[in-house]
Design an enzyme around this catalytic site. Structure first.
Site, PDB file in Angstrom:
ATOM      1  CE  LYS A   1      -3.790  -2.377   2.201  1.00  0.00           C
ATOM      2  NZ  LYS A   1      -3.306  -3.731   2.274  1.00  0.00           N
TER       3      LYS A   1
HETATM    4  O1  LIG Z   1      -9.227  -3.432   1.871  1.00  0.00           O
HETATM    5  C1  LIG Z   1      -8.297  -4.134   2.346  1.00  0.00           C
HETATM    6  C2  LIG Z   1      -6.930  -4.232   1.509  1.00  0.00           C
HETATM    7  C3  LIG Z   1      -6.038  -5.118   1.819  1.00  0.00           C
HETATM    8  N1  LIG Z   1      -6.295  -6.214   2.554  1.00  0.00           N
HETATM    9  C4  LIG Z   1      -5.330  -7.128   3.207  1.00  0.00           C
HETATM   10  O2  LIG Z   1      -5.669  -8.472   2.683  1.00  0.00           O
HETATM   11  C5  LIG Z   1      -5.351  -9.240   3.539  1.00  0.00           C
HETATM   12  C6  LIG Z   1      -6.718 -10.046   4.128  1.00  0.00           C
HETATM   13  O3  LIG Z   1      -6.463 -11.044   5.096  1.00  0.00           O
HETATM   14  P1  LIG Z   1      -7.611 -12.103   5.519  1.00  0.00           P
HETATM   15  O4  LIG Z   1      -6.630 -12.746   6.605  1.00  0.00           O
HETATM   16  O5  LIG Z   1      -8.141 -12.899   4.226  1.00  0.00           O
HETATM   17  O6  LIG Z   1      -8.647 -11.305   6.218  1.00  0.00           O
HETATM   18  C7  LIG Z   1      -4.697  -8.540   4.670  1.00  0.00           C
HETATM   19  O7  LIG Z   1      -3.053  -8.719   4.343  1.00  0.00           O
HETATM   20  C8  LIG Z   1      -4.819  -7.183   4.608  1.00  0.00           C
HETATM   21  O8  LIG Z   1      -4.018  -6.310   5.261  1.00  0.00           O
HETATM   22  C9  LIG Z   1      -7.512  -6.363   3.178  1.00  0.00           C
HETATM   23  O9  LIG Z   1      -8.045  -7.183   4.275  1.00  0.00           O
HETATM   24  N2  LIG Z   1      -8.624  -5.079   3.104  1.00  0.00           N
END
Ligand SMILES: O=c1ccn([C@@H]2O[C@H](COP(=O)(O)O)[C@@H](O)[C@H]2O)c(=O)[nH]1
EC number: 4.1.1.23
Length: 336
Positions: A131
């Protein structure tokens, strides 16, 4: 939306690059080839959390290193390498979350670099979720450092794609777009994030349009001007699965932007929630699950079926289940 978007230097610049031969290495074309080959848009996030790692990995790291940072970094690397071995035959792409590695300083960053390299060598498309975003001249340094695209030697971090924060303005996307197109890499711009407070700023309205709709209009212009062989450009959007209505709306507003959709699994969204992210062929989106796959062994039904040391079998089973879920309940079934 598009008619309200004022022409900018970004568009002038894109007019020049749209004839570039580099577009032969278009990110979306490469990603879609990988999606077609694996017949699924499932994306596995690599989000290592030290307290949840398998005991054998932690003890092996402790036996080799003395400082906490070195122990954690070595354990993260081993865990992610083994995750990659399990998921590389099943999915087109992985998304390492840079934060978990950066927390541990130089040792963590070195581990991230090796994880990205290993994933690429395993034939996976690598989306580095860091990001990034800054004023143009600084953004260019981020872009040069992370985006390697078609040639892994062209950047230290050697990712195919990077997540980018657009808050500083559309001019700050320009260096990312330039480097991405030159190198056959991609970026996913944050448009509508998956977190509970996403609407705090993103839903604010100006001239009848929300902030996220304004960002979406810019992203679609960039995507349209960076298409290769197919319908999708090198510039995509992050849109959360936890907001299914906005996801369908944004699919329609950004017909040329590939979508990166987090929020499936641990954040509560299911396959039905992400169905609107796809085109009729089952392309146009990749659906991320991180904790739900990495730490499948910690939760039913996998915790009941597998012993803790069989965590890789749990990862494999959870990945197969996600692939089947998406195939059954979304247009991704058309890839099968
Ligand atoms: O809007 C957003 C942007 C990035 N993320 C990232 O994706 C993964 C989600 O992890 P889970 O364990 O599947 O919930 C994580 O790295 C976040 O930083 C997001 O969730 N939402």
């Amino acid at each position: 939306m598009k008619e309200n978007h004022e022409p900018s230097d970004v568009e002038d610049y894109l007019t020049c690059i749209s004839e570039s031969s580099y577009l032969m290495h278009n990110f979306s074309d490469r990603l879609n080839a990988a999606i077609r080959s694996k017949k699924t848009p499932a994306l596995v996030g690599l989000d290592p959390r030290f307290d949840w790692l398998p005991a054998e990995i932690v003890s092996a790291a402790e036996a080799k290193h003395s400082s906490k940072a070195d122990i954690v970094a070595a354990a993260f690397e081993e865990f992610c390498f083994r995750m990659i071995d399990v998921v590389a035959p099943l999915v087109p792409a992985v998304k390492p979350q840079a934060a978990f590695f950066e927390e541990w300083g130089p040792a963590g960053c070195a581990a991230l670099q090796r994880v990205i390299k290993k994933a690429r060598e395993a034939g996976l498309v690598v989306i580095c979720d860091a990001k990034r975003g800054d004023i143009g001249s600084t953004a260019e340094a981020y872009a040069r450092g992370y985006l390697a695209g078609a040639d892994p030697e062209s950047a230290i971090w050697a990712a195919d794609c990077l997540t980018v924060n657009p808050y500083l303005g559309s001019d700050t996307l320009e260096p990312f777009v330039k480097v991405a197109v030159e190198r056959g890499a991609g970026i996913y711009v944050l448009v509508r994030t998956s977190n509970p407070g996403a609407g705090t700023f993103q839903d604010r309205q100006t001239d009848g349009h929300t902030l996220y709709e304004c960002v979406a209009a810019v992203v679609n212009d960039l995507a349209l001007n960076t298409t290769g062989e197919g319908n999708y450009g090198a510039i995509g959007a992050v849109v959360g699965a936890t907001y299914p209505e906005e996801l369908s709306q944004l699919r329609a507003l950004m017909p040329h932007a590939p979508l990166l959709v987090p929020g499936y699994g641990s954040q509560g969204a299911g396959a039905g929630d992400v169905a609107g992210a796809f085109d009729t062929e089952g392309l146009g989106a990749i659906i991320n699950s991180s904790r739900g796959i990495n730490f499948a062994i910690r939760k039913a039904p996998y915790s009941e079926k597998y012993a803790p040391e069989e965590w890789e079998q749990a990862v494999e089973a959870a990945t197969h289940d996600m692939i089947a879920d998406l195939a059954e309940h979304t247009p991704a079934g058309n890839l099968q």
